[in-house]
Scaffold this active site. Structure first.
Site, mmCIF file in Angstrom:
data_model
loop_
_atom_site.group_PDB
_atom_site.id
_atom_site.type_symbol
_atom_site.label_atom_id
_atom_site.label_comp_id
_atom_site.label_asym_id
_atom_site.label_seq_id
_atom_site.Cartn_x
_atom_site.Cartn_y
_atom_site.Cartn_z
ATOM 1 N N GLU A 20 -14.877 -31.354 48.935
ATOM 2 C CA GLU A 20 -16.330 -31.487 48.729
ATOM 3 C C GLU A 20 -16.632 -31.586 47.230
ATOM 4 O O GLU A 20 -17.451 -32.400 46.795
ATOM 5 C CB GLU A 20 -17.062 -30.288 49.341
ATOM 6 C CG GLU A 20 -17.026 -30.284 50.868
ATOM 7 C CD GLU A 20 -17.609 -29.030 51.504
ATOM 8 O OE1 GLU A 20 -17.943 -28.082 50.781
ATOM 9 O OE2 GLU A 20 -17.722 -29.000 52.738
ATOM 10 N N GLY B 236 -18.249 -23.898 51.091
ATOM 11 C CA GLY B 236 -16.863 -23.605 51.439
ATOM 12 C C GLY B 236 -16.691 -22.726 52.651
ATOM 13 O O GLY B 236 -15.569 -22.372 53.002
ATOM 14 N N GLY B 237 -17.819 -22.395 53.298
ATOM 15 C CA GLY B 237 -17.717 -21.628 54.547
ATOM 16 C C GLY B 237 -16.860 -22.350 55.578
ATOM 17 O O GLY B 237 -16.213 -21.729 56.409
ATOM 18 N N GLY B 238 -16.839 -23.676 55.461
ATOM 19 C CA GLY B 238 -16.023 -24.480 56.387
ATOM 20 C C GLY B 238 -14.645 -24.808 55.819
ATOM 21 O O GLY B 238 -13.916 -25.619 56.393
ATOM 22 N N ASP C 292 -23.891 -23.149 51.978
ATOM 23 C CA ASP C 292 -24.016 -21.826 52.587
ATOM 24 C C ASP C 292 -25.166 -21.053 51.950
ATOM 25 O O ASP C 292 -25.828 -20.257 52.626
ATOM 26 C CB ASP C 292 -22.694 -21.061 52.438
ATOM 27 C CG ASP C 292 -21.574 -21.782 53.170
ATOM 28 O OD1 ASP C 292 -21.737 -22.035 54.370
ATOM 29 O OD2 ASP C 292 -20.573 -22.142 52.525
ATOM 30 N N GLY D 14 -19.535 -29.847 57.960
ATOM 31 C CA GLY D 14 -20.300 -28.731 58.520
ATOM 32 C C GLY D 14 -21.230 -29.168 59.636
ATOM 33 O O GLY D 14 -21.324 -30.356 59.956
ATOM 34 N N SER D 15 -21.933 -28.200 60.208
ATOM 35 C CA SER D 15 -22.768 -28.522 61.370
ATOM 36 C C SER D 15 -23.998 -29.344 60.975
ATOM 37 O O SER D 15 -24.449 -30.201 61.752
ATOM 38 C CB SER D 15 -23.183 -27.237 62.097
ATOM 39 O OG SER D 15 -23.920 -26.403 61.242
ATOM 40 N N THR D 16 -24.546 -29.119 59.786
ATOM 41 C CA THR D 16 -25.696 -29.924 59.337
ATOM 42 C C THR D 16 -25.228 -31.349 59.072
ATOM 43 O O THR D 16 -25.901 -32.321 59.448
ATOM 44 C CB THR D 16 -26.322 -29.314 58.067
ATOM 45 O OG1 THR D 16 -26.429 -27.902 58.229
ATOM 46 C CG2 THR D 16 -27.704 -29.892 57.796
ATOM 47 N N LYS E 27 -30.826 -20.972 54.199
ATOM 48 C CA LYS E 27 -29.835 -21.110 53.121
ATOM 49 C C LYS E 27 -30.433 -20.846 51.731
ATOM 50 O O LYS E 27 -29.695 -20.717 50.752
ATOM 51 C CB LYS E 27 -29.230 -22.515 53.141
ATOM 52 C CG LYS E 27 -28.633 -22.942 54.481
ATOM 53 C CD LYS E 27 -27.395 -22.144 54.807
ATOM 54 C CE LYS E 27 -26.740 -22.521 56.128
ATOM 55 N NZ LYS E 27 -26.177 -23.845 56.206
#
Ligand code: ABF
Length: 218
Positions: free
Chosen positions: A103, A95-97, A84, A29-31, A121
Site C-alpha cells: 500500500e 495495515g490492519g489487513g 484504520d 480491505g472491505s471498503t 475511522k
C-alpha cells in the site's frame, strides 16, 4: 445506514476521482472491495489497475479488470485505499489487513491518495488502533524490544504471513502525537520493512461515509 453501507457509499463516490483511460491504484480491505465492485461498472473507461495485494488483484481480475505490474507504470494519478484511523491532518494508521508495504509503495507512486472510509475511522489522535509493523521474520524479537523502547506494546500477529513473506507486529498503547516523527523512528529500526503510519505521505482527499451522506474533505 450501517457501517458497511457507509463504506459502500464512500467507495462509490470515489469513482468521481477516476479519469478516463487511466490506470487506477487500488488498495485493500472491505471498503476497497466495494470500490473494486464499483470500478467494474466503469471498467471499459479505464486502462486497468495496479493493486496493493494478492486479495485485491484476485477481485480485480474476477471483474475482468486488467492488473498491471507497478514497474510497468510511469505515472499513477490516483490511489484509492481505506484506513484504520485517519486524523483531520490526513495522517493515517493502515495495515490492519497486513498489506501496508505494498500500500505504501503504490501510494508513493500516486499523485493523489484518496482515502475512502466510514466515519468510525476518524480520530483526534492516532494509536487507539494498534499500529501494524511489517518485520523480516528473523528480526521479530529484536524489533519488538526496540518498539518497547519507543513506548509501545508489540504483539506478534500469530499465523499471518504478508504477501512479501514477512510477519506483523501490532503495537498497542501508543498515543501518537507526532506521527511523522514516529514513522521515521520506527522505519530506522533494522529489520523493519514498513510501519503502518502514513503521515509523511498522508491522504490528499478523504471521502467519508456518514449516516447523513458522503463528505469529501480536502
Ligand atoms: C486497508 O484495509 C488498510 O490499510 C486498512 O488496514 C484496512 C481498512 O479496512 P476496511 O476498509 O476493511 O475497514 O486499506
Amino acid at each position: 445506514m450501517t457501517q458497511d453501507e457507509m463504506k459502500k457509499a464512500s467507495a462509490i463516490k470515489a469513482l468521481e476521482f477516476i479519469e478516463k483511460d487511466t490506470v487506477v491504484g487500488v488498495g485493500t480491505g472491505s471498503t476497497v472491495n466495494h470500490f473494486i465492485d464499483a470500478l467494474a461498472t466503469i471498467k471499459h473507461d479505464i486502462t486497468g489497475a495496479v493493486s496493493s495485494s494478492e486479495e485485491s488483484t484476485k477481485r480485480l481480475k474476477a471483474h475482468g479488470i486488467e492488473v498491471f505490474d507497478l514497474n510497468s507504470i510511469d505515472t499513477l494519478d490516483v490511489y484509492v485505499d481505506g484506513a484504520d484511523e485517519i486524523t483531520q491532518h490526513m495522517s493515517m494508521i493502515k495495515g490492519g489487513g497486513a498489506a501496508l508495504t505494498r500500500e505504501k509503495i503504490v501510494a508513493a507512486v500516486a499523485k493523489k491518495f484518496i482515502c475512502i472510509a466510514d466515519d468510525s475511522k476518524q480520530v483526534d489522535i492516532l494509536g487507539q488502533f494498534p499500529l501494524p509493523v511489517e518485520v523480516i521474520p528473523m528480526a521479530r524479537s529484536y524489533v519488538a524490544r526496540e518498539l518497547v523502547k519507543l513506548g509501545g506494546d508489540p504483539v506478534y500477529r500469530q499465523g499471518v504471513v504478508t504477501d512479501n513473506g514477512n510477519v506483523i507486529l501490532d503495537v498497542h498503547n501508543l498515543s501518537i502525537t507526532d506521527p511523522k516523527k514516529l514513522e521515521t523512528q520506527i522505519n530506522a529500526i533494522v529489520g523493519v520493512v514498513t510501519n503502518g503510519l502514513f503521515a509523511q505521505r498522508g491522504a490528499n482527499i478523504l471521502v467519508l461515509g456518514t449516516k447523513d451522506g458522503v463528505q469529501v474533505i480536502g
